[in-house]
Design an enzyme around this catalytic site. Structure first.
Site, mmCIF file in Angstrom:
data_model
loop_
_atom_site.group_PDB
_atom_site.id
_atom_site.type_symbol
_atom_site.label_atom_id
_atom_site.label_comp_id
_atom_site.label_asym_id
_atom_site.label_seq_id
_atom_site.Cartn_x
_atom_site.Cartn_y
_atom_site.Cartn_z
ATOM 1 N N THR A 204 0.879 -1.183 0.000
ATOM 2 C CA THR A 204 0.000 0.000 0.000
ATOM 3 C C THR A 204 0.906 1.220 0.000
ATOM 4 O O THR A 204 1.988 1.186 0.580
ATOM 5 C CB THR A 204 -0.843 -0.005 1.295
ATOM 6 O OG1 THR A 204 -1.799 -1.035 1.192
ATOM 7 C CG2 THR A 204 -1.540 1.327 1.545
ATOM 8 N N ARG A 232 -14.915 -6.200 -0.112
ATOM 9 C CA ARG A 232 -14.364 -5.672 1.149
ATOM 10 C C ARG A 232 -13.642 -4.333 0.902
ATOM 11 O O ARG A 232 -12.941 -4.154 -0.072
ATOM 12 C CB ARG A 232 -13.383 -6.696 1.718
ATOM 13 C CG ARG A 232 -12.607 -6.261 2.967
ATOM 14 C CD ARG A 232 -11.222 -5.769 2.610
ATOM 15 N NE ARG A 232 -10.402 -5.560 3.802
ATOM 16 C CZ ARG A 232 -9.265 -4.858 3.792
ATOM 17 N NH1 ARG A 232 -8.833 -4.314 2.675
ATOM 18 N NH2 ARG A 232 -8.567 -4.717 4.889
ATOM 19 N N GLY A 234 -11.055 -1.516 2.770
ATOM 20 C CA GLY A 234 -10.114 -1.409 3.897
ATOM 21 C C GLY A 234 -10.138 -0.044 4.557
ATOM 22 O O GLY A 234 -11.071 0.741 4.386
ATOM 23 N N THR A 255 -0.744 1.898 6.911
ATOM 24 C CA THR A 255 -0.695 0.670 6.130
ATOM 25 C C THR A 255 -0.688 -0.510 7.095
ATOM 26 O O THR A 255 -0.040 -0.450 8.138
ATOM 27 C CB THR A 255 0.535 0.614 5.209
ATOM 28 O OG1 THR A 255 0.599 -0.690 4.600
ATOM 29 C CG2 THR A 255 1.849 0.886 5.939
ATOM 30 N N GLY A 256 -1.424 -1.535 6.755
ATOM 31 C CA GLY A 256 -1.491 -2.692 7.641
ATOM 32 C C GLY A 256 -2.844 -3.358 7.539
ATOM 33 O O GLY A 256 -3.573 -3.155 6.569
ATOM 34 N N GLY A 258 -6.246 -3.619 7.680
ATOM 35 C CA GLY A 258 -7.250 -2.562 7.685
ATOM 36 C C GLY A 258 -8.371 -2.700 8.693
ATOM 37 O O GLY A 258 -8.851 -1.704 9.242
HETATM 38 N N1 ASP Z 1 -4.407 -1.209 4.898
HETATM 39 C C1 ASP Z 1 -4.676 -1.888 3.657
HETATM 40 C C2 ASP Z 1 -6.043 -2.517 3.762
HETATM 41 O O1 ASP Z 1 -6.370 -3.099 4.771
HETATM 42 C C3 ASP Z 1 -3.681 -2.933 3.297
HETATM 43 C C4 ASP Z 1 -2.233 -2.618 3.530
HETATM 44 O O2 ASP Z 1 -1.901 -1.537 3.962
HETATM 45 O O3 ASP Z 1 -1.388 -3.481 3.263
HETATM 46 O O4 ASP Z 1 -6.757 -2.486 2.801
#
Ligand code: ASP
Length: 340
Positions: A204, A232, A234, A255-256, A258
């Site tokens: 991301t 879905r 995020g 980022t992470g 979600g």
């Molecule tokens: N935060 C993003 C989501 O959950 C994914 C990511 O940051 O890797 O869609």
């Protein structure tokens, strides 16, 4: 009588002592509350991320390591140019993110991950800290640069968030570049990355900037989580979860995982800790990412910047692609946990 007088004065004396110590303590507390005065106020500053996850030296080839660093630097140079020439934080955020969206290394735009059904559904958001204007698109399949669509939603519509087909229709009306959904698929890149990263697809992208006018902006763009189902959405396009900016506090891009970032309203939580509790940017970001989220089981990280140009990039995963630059010519590009 005398004794009586002394006794009656005792509570008064104690009260004076207590209020003296309380004053001393609150002075100390308010010292902590202020933004670190030692840090020279930056004319401009920029910070960006290219995703967090299981990113370790063992999982990277030297070649891929080089490619990611070069990609982060290239994107950041775009933002540096805009900000150093007096451009707006908003412009720097959008243009920096566009570079990363066009690079298949990242899970945004061209390199977006695949849903359970083998499609690419993209989310993006942008926010202007000067007036709390915001725009986002969610679950879009044919807009080449979702971050630009998000900016158009912010400036050219009366809404904050558009999704799916409606967002595409709006983007078309705005004259944005529409691509066939197959544009987001690059077989070679896909296979290379899946092999190298052992099916962990992260990347991301996000950017936060402070411009010469003291304005903050934040933006995030993503393909979301691999194997996601049922359209879905995020945290990235949700204002306050994955993206937030407020000139009075900070700009944040996350980022992470979600689902955690949404429920813990991560980006706004960092801002609120600064606004209501007087924490510094670093204290607030560390508390949310390395304490609250860790306890909750939510992996990932954030990049953030405050009104004086302080930067924080905490993450609780193995690694996070990240980079920053400030007007006083400090800059760096990092991937792994042990890099400072
Ligand atoms: N935060 C993003 C989501 O959950 C994914 C990511 O940051 O890797 O869609």
């Amino acid at each position: 009588m005398q004794i009586k007088t002394k006794r009656s004065l005792l509570p008064l004396f104690l009260m004076i002592c207590l209020s003296f110590f309380a004053c001393q303590n609150s002075k100390k507390a308010s010292d902590n509350k202020s933004f670190n005065p030692e840090i020279k106020k930056q004319e401009w500053a920029i910070v960006l991320h290219g995703g967090a996850g299981v990113i370790t030296r063992e999982k990277m080839t030297p070649e891929l390591d080089k490619q990611y660093r070069a990609a982060l630097q290239e994107a950041m140079n775009t933002g540096i140019k805009i900000l150093s020439e007096g451009g707006s934080a908003l412009e720097a955020v959008e243009k920096t993110i566009r570079i990363m969206e066009d690079n298949p290394l990242f899970n945004a735009g061209k390199g977006a991950v695949f849903t359970h059904e083998g499609k690419n559904e993209l989310d993006a958001a942008i926010m202007d800290g000067s007036n709390l204007a915001a725009g986002s698109v969610a679950g879009v399949t044919d807009i080449k640069n979702p971050i630009t669509a998000a900016r158009c939603v912010m400036t050219n519509s009366e809404h904050v968030m558009l999704s799916g087909k409606g967002a595409s229709q709006f983007a078309k009306e705005q004259g944005l570049e529409i691509v066939p959904p197959s544009y987001f698929y690059t077989e070679k890149r896909y296979n290379d990355l899946q092999k190298t990263l052992k099916r962990e697809k992260m990347g991301t992208v996000g950017c936060c900037a402070l411009d010469k006018n003291g304005n903050l902006a934040a933006g995030t763009s993503t393909g979301g989580m691999t194997n996601k189902k049922y359209n879905r959405i995020g945290d990235a396009p949700i204002i306050g979860a994955g993206t937030y900016a407020n000139n009075n506090t900070c700009a944040v891009s996350a980022t992470g995982h979600g689902e955690y970032f949404i429920r813990w309203t991560v980006a706004h939580d960092i801002s609120a800790l600064i606004e209501y509790k007087g924490l510094t940017l670093i204290e607030a970001a560390e508390l949310v990412v390395n304490d609250k989220l860790v306890k909750a089981g939510g992996s990932g990280g954030v990049i953030c910047i405050d009104k004086t140009g302080n930067i924080s990039m905490p993450f609780n995963s193995e690694g996070m692609f990240r980079a920053y630059a400030t007007a006083d010519k400090k800059e760096g590009v990092f991937i792994y946990k042990d890099e400072k």
